[in-house]
Design a protein around this motif. Structure first.
Motif, PDB file in Angstrom:
ATOM      1  N   ALA A 160       0.378 -10.687   7.072  1.00 56.04           N
ATOM      2  CA  ALA A 160      -0.956 -11.270   7.194  1.00 56.04           C
ATOM      3  C   ALA A 160      -2.061 -10.219   7.135  1.00 56.04           C
ATOM      4  O   ALA A 160      -3.236 -10.573   6.974  1.00 56.04           O
ATOM      5  CB  ALA A 160      -1.067 -12.058   8.506  1.00 56.04           C
ATOM      6  N   GLU A 161      -1.715  -8.937   7.260  1.00 55.21           N
ATOM      7  CA  GLU A 161      -2.723  -7.883   7.166  1.00 55.21           C
ATOM      8  C   GLU A 161      -3.187  -7.666   5.729  1.00 55.21           C
ATOM      9  O   GLU A 161      -4.226  -7.054   5.492  1.00 55.21           O
ATOM     10  CB  GLU A 161      -2.163  -6.570   7.726  1.00 55.21           C
ATOM     11  CG  GLU A 161      -1.800  -6.639   9.197  1.00 55.21           C
ATOM     12  CD  GLU A 161      -2.987  -6.983  10.079  1.00 55.21           C
ATOM     13  OE1 GLU A 161      -4.113  -6.529   9.764  1.00 55.21           O
ATOM     14  OE2 GLU A 161      -2.799  -7.713  11.066  1.00 55.21           O
ATOM     15  N   GLY A 162      -2.406  -8.140   4.763  1.00 57.28           N
ATOM     16  CA  GLY A 162      -2.846  -8.094   3.368  1.00 57.28           C
ATOM     17  C   GLY A 162      -2.784  -6.721   2.731  1.00 57.28           C
ATOM     18  O   GLY A 162      -3.621  -6.400   1.883  1.00 57.28           O
ATOM     19  N   LEU A 163      -1.795  -5.905   3.082  1.00 62.45           N
ATOM     20  CA  LEU A 163      -1.626  -4.577   2.496  1.00 62.45           C
ATOM     21  C   LEU A 163      -0.183  -4.422   2.003  1.00 62.45           C
ATOM     22  O   LEU A 163       0.752  -4.887   2.662  1.00 62.45           O
ATOM     23  CB  LEU A 163      -1.931  -3.475   3.519  1.00 62.45           C
ATOM     24  CG  LEU A 163      -3.365  -3.385   4.035  1.00 62.45           C
ATOM     25  CD1 LEU A 163      -3.441  -2.412   5.206  1.00 62.45           C
ATOM     26  CD2 LEU A 163      -4.313  -2.949   2.935  1.00 62.45           C
ATOM     27  N   ARG A 164      -0.017  -3.760   0.867  1.00 63.88           N
ATOM     28  CA  ARG A 164       1.327  -3.471   0.380  1.00 63.88           C
ATOM     29  C   ARG A 164       1.300  -2.150  -0.380  1.00 63.88           C
ATOM     30  O   ARG A 164       0.346  -1.844  -1.107  1.00 63.88           O
ATOM     31  CB  ARG A 164       1.835  -4.592  -0.527  1.00 63.88           C
ATOM     32  CG  ARG A 164       1.045  -4.781  -1.811  1.00 63.88           C
ATOM     33  CD  ARG A 164       1.510  -5.970  -2.598  1.00 63.88           C
ATOM     34  NE  ARG A 164       0.608  -6.271  -3.707  1.00 63.88           N
ATOM     35  CZ  ARG A 164       0.481  -7.459  -4.261  1.00 63.88           C
ATOM     36  NH1 ARG A 164       1.216  -8.470  -3.823  1.00 63.88           N
ATOM     37  NH2 ARG A 164      -0.365  -7.654  -5.255  1.00 63.88           N
ATOM     38  N   VAL A 165       2.321  -1.368  -0.193  1.00 61.73           N
ATOM     39  CA  VAL A 165       2.436  -0.070  -0.864  1.00 61.73           C
ATOM     40  C   VAL A 165       2.977  -0.297  -2.269  1.00 61.73           C
ATOM     41  O   VAL A 165       4.040  -0.897  -2.455  1.00 61.73           O
ATOM     42  CB  VAL A 165       3.355   0.879  -0.079  1.00 61.73           C
ATOM     43  CG1 VAL A 165       3.532   2.191  -0.831  1.00 61.73           C
ATOM     44  CG2 VAL A 165       2.784   1.152   1.312  1.00 61.73           C
ATOM     45  N   THR A 166       2.223   0.183  -3.266  1.00 61.68           N
ATOM     46  CA  THR A 166       2.635   0.013  -4.664  1.00 61.68           C
ATOM     47  C   THR A 166       2.842   1.345  -5.383  1.00 61.68           C
ATOM     48  O   THR A 166       3.138   1.350  -6.578  1.00 61.68           O
ATOM     49  CB  THR A 166       1.589  -0.810  -5.433  1.00 61.68           C
ATOM     50  OG1 THR A 166       0.302  -0.184  -5.290  1.00 61.68           O
ATOM     51  CG2 THR A 166       1.524  -2.232  -4.912  1.00 61.68           C
ATOM     52  N   GLY A 167       2.692   2.461  -4.669  1.00 66.90           N
ATOM     53  CA  GLY A 167       2.908   3.755  -5.306  1.00 66.90           C
ATOM     54  C   GLY A 167       2.854   4.884  -4.302  1.00 66.90           C
ATOM     55  O   GLY A 167       2.257   4.758  -3.220  1.00 66.90           O
ATOM     56  N   VAL A 168       3.510   5.991  -4.633  1.00 70.65           N
ATOM     57  CA  VAL A 168       3.510   7.205  -3.815  1.00 70.65           C
ATOM     58  C   VAL A 168       3.167   8.371  -4.728  1.00 70.65           C
ATOM     59  O   VAL A 168       3.723   8.490  -5.831  1.00 70.65           O
ATOM     60  CB  VAL A 168       4.884   7.443  -3.140  1.00 70.65           C
ATOM     61  CG1 VAL A 168       4.833   8.673  -2.241  1.00 70.65           C
ATOM     62  CG2 VAL A 168       5.325   6.212  -2.359  1.00 70.65           C
ATOM     63  N   TRP A 169       2.249   9.215  -4.268  1.00 75.46           N
ATOM     64  CA  TRP A 169       1.859  10.397  -5.043  1.00 75.46           C
ATOM     65  C   TRP A 169       2.044  11.636  -4.201  1.00 75.46           C
ATOM     66  O   TRP A 169       1.505  11.719  -3.079  1.00 75.46           O
ATOM     67  CB  TRP A 169       0.406  10.292  -5.511  1.00 75.46           C
ATOM     68  CG  TRP A 169      -0.022  11.412  -6.417  1.00 75.46           C
ATOM     69  CD1 TRP A 169       0.514  11.757  -7.611  1.00 75.46           C
ATOM     70  CD2 TRP A 169      -1.087  12.332  -6.179  1.00 75.46           C
ATOM     71  NE1 TRP A 169      -0.145  12.830  -8.151  1.00 75.46           N
ATOM     72  CE2 TRP A 169      -1.142  13.209  -7.282  1.00 75.46           C
ATOM     73  CE3 TRP A 169      -2.013  12.503  -5.144  1.00 75.46           C
ATOM     74  CZ2 TRP A 169      -2.067  14.239  -7.377  1.00 75.46           C
ATOM     75  CZ3 TRP A 169      -2.941  13.522  -5.226  1.00 75.46           C
ATOM     76  CH2 TRP A 169      -2.966  14.385  -6.354  1.00 75.46           C
TER      77      TRP A 169
END
Length: 490
Positions: free
Chosen positions: A181-190
């Protein structure tokens, strides 16, 4: 090859999130203004009627003009207080800033009215102030719930690029997946210190690309479709690298967040401290000492006494039902471990047949959970028919109000457990004994018996480390909803 991938990613990248977010903010702003106008003119009509006197004849200021100015000034104060900023909306600070802005507006009005000797009705202001504040808080809450539903449907979800180690990214991604419900998702790492071209990190069913310095930050942002960047390892960047990163992200309009890797620490315990121009994250000591002070004791005693009086008819009906339905005593007493490991006798309405404790070890062995610290039997055959009903609605817990009045327990706290369960605790779990056990707690309102032991202990530890009296009130409110919904009841 990297440039070709970036070109394809830019073509496929949805550009609607920023526009959707701006639209959401505009809708909230419009609803704020409408609420204020309705409340102010309703207060004028309710208190002064249709024939309202002039506030000041010299300026030609009547209540209608004053109401418009008040609504606009109040609405502008909400804007200046940052109640509609991106990082504030949806957090506890949103409500706090609304209250602060409202109090400031009416404080200024009171001072100006005294200095200019305006003939301003006190009753009118006394009605508009609480009604307007309540209206703002309720509409903001409604917007939050609407936004939460949209997030769970896939809208308003922000993609995040993590700058740092893959292990940190895995932990952050796992935390976000547990709180959708926080609306965040990890889509990449640099990784700026790693020359690797591309790897993959698996978190659950998600595969996240891990990119090294062979790909620029701008390229990594585009490839991950990032709306925000979380820096979890500043040592790989260094001071100058972190400064340059802020400049690059500012030019791209992307938010940057620094992760102190303190997932179990509440935000109220974290503050910034500057030492010789260097910003440091200051973490307050755990709050379990305050959880034993007199404010919580008074709160527990008064609350338990009031609940005991209010539920006394239910006590009588439950006692009769238990006595008439099965042989044995009405109450069930069992030794539990309390604060600092001190044993006490916990009282409950009896919900099982007589001699049920002697069967526990065998039942746990049969279901293969005898070595786990949470002694729960699935489809427990020892529970009586009346016992199943009173457990479903947590009525069997009501006699523990007597334990609260005696000081053995609290209204809110970690669930008291048996000595055999405590013997299986690790070092972290032992810290839950720093406070008095409670009738209800954070893990009970977050899933009750549906949670695993690891999830339950994590919630209890968060409560112990970050206790506040306001948090206790919120848990009690959520407890009522959880009991009525029978969520996870056993």
């Amino acid at each position: 090859m990297a440039r070709a991938e970036d070109a394809i990613q830019r073509l496929l990248r949805p550009e609607g999130l920023s526009a959707t977010r701006r639209q959401y903010v505009r809708r909230v702003a419009v609803s704020d203004l409408l609420v204020l106008l309705v409340v102010i003119f309703s207060s004028e009509y309710a208190w002064l009627g249709r024939q309202a006197d002039q506030i000041d004849a010299q300026f030609g200021l009547g209540y209608t003009k004053f109401g418009i100015l008040l609504a606009l000034g109040w609405w502008l104060a909400l804007r200046l207080a940052g109640t509609r900023e991106r990082h504030v909306m949806g957090s506890a600070a949103e409500y706090q800033r609304i209250v602060h802005a409202t109090v400031t507006v009416f404080g200024v009005i009171a001072i100006v009215a005294v200095l200019l000797e305006f003939n301003l009705s006190r009753g009118y202001l006394a009605l508009a102030f609480p009604c307007g504040l309540l209206g703002l808080l309720l509409t903001r809450r409604a917007w939050r719930r609407w936004r939460r539903r949209q997030v769970l449907r896939g809208r308003f979800v922000e993609n995040v690029l993590v700058v740092g180690l893959p292990d940190n990214a895995r932990e952050i991604a796992g935390w976000f997946s547990q709180h959708p419900a926080e609306g965040l998702r990890v889509t990449g790492v640099w990784r700026p210190a790693d020359a690797t071209e591309s790897q993959w990190l698996r978190v659950g069913q998600q595969f996240i690309p891990v990119m090294g310095r062979a790909r620029s930050l701008q390229s990594a942002v585009h490839l991950s479709d990032a709306d925000a960047v979380i820096v979890s390892a500043t040592d790989e960047l260094g001071h100058h690298g972190l400064r340059d990163l802020t400049w690059d992200l500012e030019a791209a309009g992307i938010e940057m967040l620094l992760s102190p890797n303190l997932l179990a620490v509440a935000g109220s315990r974290i503050s910034m401290r500057e030492v010789a121009g260097m910003p440091l994250v200051a973490v307050k000591e755990p709050q379990y000492a305050e959880a034993g002070n007199w404010p919580k004791l008074v709160f527990d005693w008064c609350g338990a006494a009031a609940l005991l009086i209010a539920t006394s008819p239910l006590f009588v009906v439950t006692a009769l039902a238990i006595r008439l339905s099965s042989p044995g005593p009405v109450f069930y007493r069992q030794e539990r471990v309390g604060r600092d490991g001190a044993p006490f006798q916990m009282i409950k309405f009896r919900s099982m047949r007589v001699g049920a404790d002697a069967e526990l070890a065998r039942l746990l062995e049969e279901q293969g959970t005898a070595d786990r610290p949470l002694f729960k039997v699935e489809d427990d055959p020892r529970i009586t028919r009346v016992g199943r009903f009173i457990r479903r609605y947590s009525i069997d817990e009501l006699p523990q109000l007597l334990n609260v009045i005696r000081g053995d327990m609290s209204l809110v706290g970690p669930r008291p457990q048996r000595e055999g369960e405590v013997a299986l605790y690790d070092r972290a779990a032992l810290r839950r004994l720093r406070v008095r056990p409670g009738m209800t707690g954070l893990w009970q309102v977050s899933g009750r018996s549906n949670l695993s032991w690891d999830e339950a202990i994590a919630l209890d530890m968060h409560y112990v480390e970050n206790w506040t009296l306001m948090g206790d009130l919120q848990i009690l409110t959520r407890t009522v909803r959880a009991v009525l919904a029978k969520d996870g009841a056993v």
